[in-house]
Design an enzyme around this catalytic site. Structure first.
Site, PDB file in Angstrom:
ATOM      1  N   ASP A   1       0.830  -1.209   0.000  1.00  0.00           N
ATOM      2  CA  ASP A   1       0.000   0.000   0.000  1.00  0.00           C
ATOM      3  C   ASP A   1       0.861   1.254   0.000  1.00  0.00           C
ATOM      4  OD1 ASP A   1      -1.775  -2.224   1.261  1.00  0.00           O
ATOM      5  OD2 ASP A   1      -3.102  -0.676   0.455  1.00  0.00           O
TER       6      ASP A   1
HETATM    7  O1  MRU Z   1      -7.735  -2.891   3.032  1.00  0.00           O
HETATM    8  P1  MRU Z   1      -7.576  -3.322   1.608  1.00  0.00           P
HETATM    9  O2  MRU Z   1      -8.460  -4.487   1.243  1.00  0.00           O
HETATM   10  O3  MRU Z   1      -7.723  -2.184   0.620  1.00  0.00           O
HETATM   11  O4  MRU Z   1      -6.065  -3.815   1.543  1.00  0.00           O
HETATM   12  C1  MRU Z   1      -5.514  -4.328   0.373  1.00  0.00           C
HETATM   13  C2  MRU Z   1      -4.083  -4.670   0.536  1.00  0.00           C
HETATM   14  O5  MRU Z   1      -3.472  -4.480   1.551  1.00  0.00           O
HETATM   15  C3  MRU Z   1      -3.390  -5.161  -0.665  1.00  0.00           C
HETATM   16  O6  MRU Z   1      -2.543  -6.207  -0.346  1.00  0.00           O
HETATM   17  C4  MRU Z   1      -2.601  -3.989  -1.230  1.00  0.00           C
HETATM   18  O7  MRU Z   1      -3.435  -2.882  -1.401  1.00  0.00           O
HETATM   19  C5  MRU Z   1      -1.966  -4.322  -2.496  1.00  0.00           C
HETATM   20  S1  MRU Z   1      -3.152  -4.243  -3.822  1.00  0.00           S
HETATM   21  C6  MRU Z   1      -2.451  -4.727  -5.269  1.00  0.00           C
END
Ligand code: MRU
Length: 412
Positions: A256
């Site tokens: 992220d």
């Molecule tokens: O809370 P989320 O579902 O948005 O978290 C998603 C993640 O942490 C993913 O692993 C990350 O965004 C990578 S997306 C290619």
């Protein structure tokens, strides 16, 4: 069911309601930045690249609608103020994924550059934004395919099993596939690429508590693509790595936000997997587009970690087994914790760079130097040598010849 989180054509945006996946395929129309803010905040859209693209496209749709109805100001400065306000608002939806603020600042810079041109109209500013948002959607899929290619190649060249001519298994966490991006995926893109090349023995995905992106979304994508795969709960990862017959040669996760020193914020549980990988001598890789790399954040200590409601830990939502007796799905919420217990629910954690073997991007895999430090700035240089990301430092003419011969990739 399809594997598209985002359906878009100019003036029209729909997002797959991921709260209903894998049980029901429902698309929600997004008509405005406000609709997108809610879809992101309420986790109907998720995954760092997907939320950034949906935010940008929502603004594109809103501007398109204003133009269609003749409501867009002809004054470029007024449209600039309008866009700035919407971007600031969209960025406030979720704090940890940098892709969202990266997309917002790219759009902001575009507007600022455009209004420098004397005589620019409000409509021209709006058209720039629409075009840039549409390009983000296209670029993401292409970038993910490159991430898949570079990641699969790295695993083939750097893991002992592959070096011995054998296929290995890969473990992944959370969802990083088509549903978390514009298509193909980042870490799941690496798994897809290994599978397409017949270099994958097996994929393992974690459940990813508390929101179950692994069991709901990644498992759904793996089943959809018929990739041989097994679901484990997060707490089973150590036992899996200790099991020699599982042949896990790499753990690949998304991100992220990657700080300038390589520290990586990703879904809660990622850090634990990196510690396990180190103990078991398994390669630990982060797969992310450069839009996830934040050179302005020096280290993981500066990353703001979103904390989410207690109810995400104490309750689980899903369809009642056997339905409601009529064949229709009957969604229920179940309590899974003692009433009154306090809860801490960070959505992400930070994995220190020291535990990461490589950061896979669309222009190559960044590795640490002999002192254990990542150098991510070169990833943003324009002159990248394909297959590595070594910078070309020869003469201008030589560079042009190599570029024409397809030996270099121009990015950044
Ligand atoms: O809370 P989320 O579902 O948005 O978290 C998603 C993640 O942490 C993913 O692993 C990350 O965004 C990578 S997306 C290619």
């Amino acid at each position: 069911m399809s594997l598209r989180a985002i359906k878009y054509h100019t003036g029209h945006l729909e997002v797959l309601d991921q709260l209903q996946i894998p049980y029901v395929e429902t698309y929600n129309q997004v008509r405005s930045a406000e609709d997108a803010w809610h879809a992101i905040k309420e986790m109907r859209v998720r995954g760092a690249p997907a939320i950034a693209i949906v935010a940008a496209l929502s603004l594109a749709v809103e501007l398109h609608d204003l133009m269609q109805r003749g409501k867009l100001s002809s004054a470029a400065e007024e449209v600039e103020v309008y866009i700035e306000e919407k971007l600031n608002y969209l960025v406030s939806s979720r704090p940890t994924a940098v892709n969202l603020s990266d997309a917002a600042s790219k759009l902001r810079n575009l507007v600022r550059a455009r209004i420098q041109l004397i005589g620019t109209t409000g409509e021209e500013v709006a058209r720039d934004i629409i075009q840039a948002a549409e390009q983000m959607l296209l670029d993401d899929v292409e970038d993910n395919r490159s991430i898949g290619h570079f990641g699969a190649k790295w695993i083939k060249e750097n893991t002992p099993l592959a070096q011995a001519g054998k296929k290995g298994a890969v473990l992944t966490h959370c969802n990083t596939g088509s549903l978390a991006t514009a298509g193909y995926g980042t870490a799941l893109g690496v798994i897809r690429s290994l599978y397409e090349n017949d270099d994958l023995e097996h994929a393992y995905c974690t459940e990813t508590r508390p929101y179950n992106q692994g069991s709901r979304l990644t498992a759904f994508e793996l089943v959809h693509d018929k990739i041989p795969a097994t679901l484990i709960t997060d707490s089973m990862a150590a036992a899996l790595l200790a099991r020699k017959s599982a042949n896990v040669s790499a753990i690949v996760v998304g991100a992220d936000r990657v700080a300038a020193n390589g520290d990586t914020a990703n879904k809660i549980g990622t850090y634990a997997l990196a510690v396990l990988a180190k103990y078991h001598g398994v390669k630990f890789l982060v797969a992310a587009p450069r839009t996830t790399i934040d050179l302005n954040t020096k280290s993981g200590e500066e990353i703001i970690i979103e904390e989410r409601p207690k109810s995400e830990v104490t309750k689980i939502r899903g369809p009642r087994e056997g339905g409601d007796g009529t064949g229709a799905l009957c969604m229920e919420t179940i309590n899974v914790a003692a009433n009154g217990i306090d809860v801490w629910n960070p959505a992400f954690d930070v994995t220190p760079a020291s535990l990461i073997d490589g950061i896979i991007t669309e222009v190559g895999v960044a590795e640490k130097d002999e002192n254990g430090a990542f150098h991510l700035e070169p990833l943003f240089e324009r002159r990248l040598v394909l297959g590595g990301f070594g910078l070309f430092d020869g003469c201008e003419e030589c560079f042009d010849l190599l570029f024409e011969a397809g030996e270099v990739v121009l990015k950044g």
